[in-house]
Design a protein around this motif. Structure first.
Motif: not given
Length: 423
Positions: A170-185
């Motif tokens: 649960t979070c804002t949708p833009s933060y969810a996409l940022f999380m995905h970037e970090v997951i990839e990193e």
């Protein structure tokens, strides 16, 4: 609940709340007296439109507690806005208000597939913002395990998701996409996590952004709606059909009005959402102008729920920018961008005035792969984006492609528009 039974319940609760605000909140009595309305004049749900609106300025004018309808000794929680755009707006809760809020959030989490067996990773902000604690109490009411991470420290959050086996984000949708970037990193595959669903809100987001999140994080993404002035998150939530957000009509009455004329519009018409709380004790709100633009749908939902559905919020009337007479919402641009390969879901709109002409620059991040391609291909992408945006918006735009990860990320609500014009 059958519609007739629901309407009877709403009317009974509406009459009670109108009597209470007239008796205990001088600001409401003054407003009602000004238009010549007394509580006895409210005898049907149609009579609701006789009552004056409440807006954010009313909360600011009565800062901090003058709209409260119960003694401070009965107020068990206070939340507040940041006050970055003016005097903060303050909201209060009685013990019963907190219980109802928890129940509504438990319903919302359940609608998105959560259960007592879920591990809910709550990355909404805790503190004066209502998002974190709203989800928290709802998750506990459901019997789920809640991880109260709040926002920030994203790498640690992802490690916690791995180690604790989070199943709902649960979070804002833009933060969810940022999380995905970090997951990839971090070299982690989304499939290595146990996430099954995400509940995203606190900012408007498009269907294309839903697809982006669902594809990248490999989850089901649900839209949730709420605002602190009304109760916080949990006012409305999508069901598995994802064809609108069911509003909890046993606690709120929703109307759609023309934001200019203030006339009530019929179901299906797009306009500004107005909400009346009918069970709040500490801070009852009559006909609150949310500034959020949407439409109501009352046709039968396949999920079986009978509560009215609101469409995904297109944008806020005060987030809308008017450029050369055309109304532009960030979500309109987002929807176009995410249909074009090679473009990341990170963008910013820069509005300026050159001479007497308003100009719109759309800054768009491109993917790592596209950015490393030859100049000719980048120019082709820029021309495609320009043509698609101009076709969708009906005005000329300037598109500027920017390097990956150069547009500022947000752990809360993303800032999409920078308006440099001086009026």
């Amino acid at each position: 609940m059958p519609q007739e039974e629901l309407k009877n319940l709403q009317l009974r609760r509406l009459k009670e709340i109108v009597y209470r605000v007239y008796a205990f909140v001088p600001a409401y009595k003054e407003k009602m007296d000004e238009v010549g309305i007394r509580p006895d004049d409210i005898n049907s749900l149609e009579d609701l439109k006789k009552l004056p609106f409440t807006n954010k300025q009313d909360l600011r004018d009565n800062y901090p507690f003058n709209l409260f309808a119960i003694p401070m000794s009965d107020v068990v929680r206070i939340h507040s806005s940041s006050g970055t755009t003016g005097k903060p707006t303050v909201v209060g809760y009685s013990k019963r208000d907190i219980e109802i809020w928890a129940e509504l959030m438990a319903r919302a989490l359940c609608s998105a597939g959560a259960s007592k067996h879920s591990v809910i990773h709550n990355a909404y902000g805790y503190g004066l913002f209502t998002g974190g604690l709203g989800v928290h109490y709802g998750a506990e009411r459901l019997g789920a395990s809640v991880i109260p991470t709040s926002g920030g420290n994203t790498k640690r959050q992802i490690l916690l998701m791995q180690d604790f086996g989070s199943t709902v984000l649960t979070c804002t949708p833009s933060y969810a996409l940022f999380m995905h970037e970090v997951i990839e990193e971090m070299g982690i595959k989304p499939s290595d996590l146990k996430l099954k669903a995400g509940i995203f809100g606190a900012e408007p987001w498009s269907e294309n952004m839903r697809r982006e999140i669902e594809t990248k994080l490999e989850i089901d993404a649900y839209d949730i709606y709420g605002l602190s002035e009304i109760i916080g998150p949990g006012v409305a939530i999508e069901c598995p059909c994802k064809n609108g957000l069911h509003i909890a009509e046993d606690h709120f009455i929703a109307e759609i009005i023309d934001p200019i004329t203030e006339e009530v519009l019929p179901d299906g018409a797009q306009g500004e959402l107005v909400i009346t709380t009918i069970t709040k004790e500490a801070l009852p709100i009559i006909r609150y102008r949310t500034r959020d633009l949407t439409a109501l749908q009352r046709d039968k939902c396949e999920c079986g729920r009978t509560h009215v559905r609101m469409q995904k919020v297109l944008g806020r009337s005060d987030d809308m920018v008017i450029i050369r007479g055309v109304n532009i919402f960030p979500s309109m641009i987002e929807s176009v961008l995410l249909n074009i390969p090679g473009v990341e879901p990170h963008y910013q709109l820069i509005v300026d005035r050159i001479g007497n002409l308003d100009v719109l620059e759309v800054q768009v991040e491109v993917s790592e792969k596209i950015f490393s391609d030859e100049i000719r291909k980048l120019e082709g992408l820029r021309k495609t984006l320009t043509a698609e945006l101009e076709s969708a918006l009906g005005i000329g735009v300037k598109v500027r492609l920017v390097e990956p990860r150069t547009i500022e990320r947000s752990e809360g609500k993303a800032k999409r528009v920078i308006d440099k014009r001086e009026f």
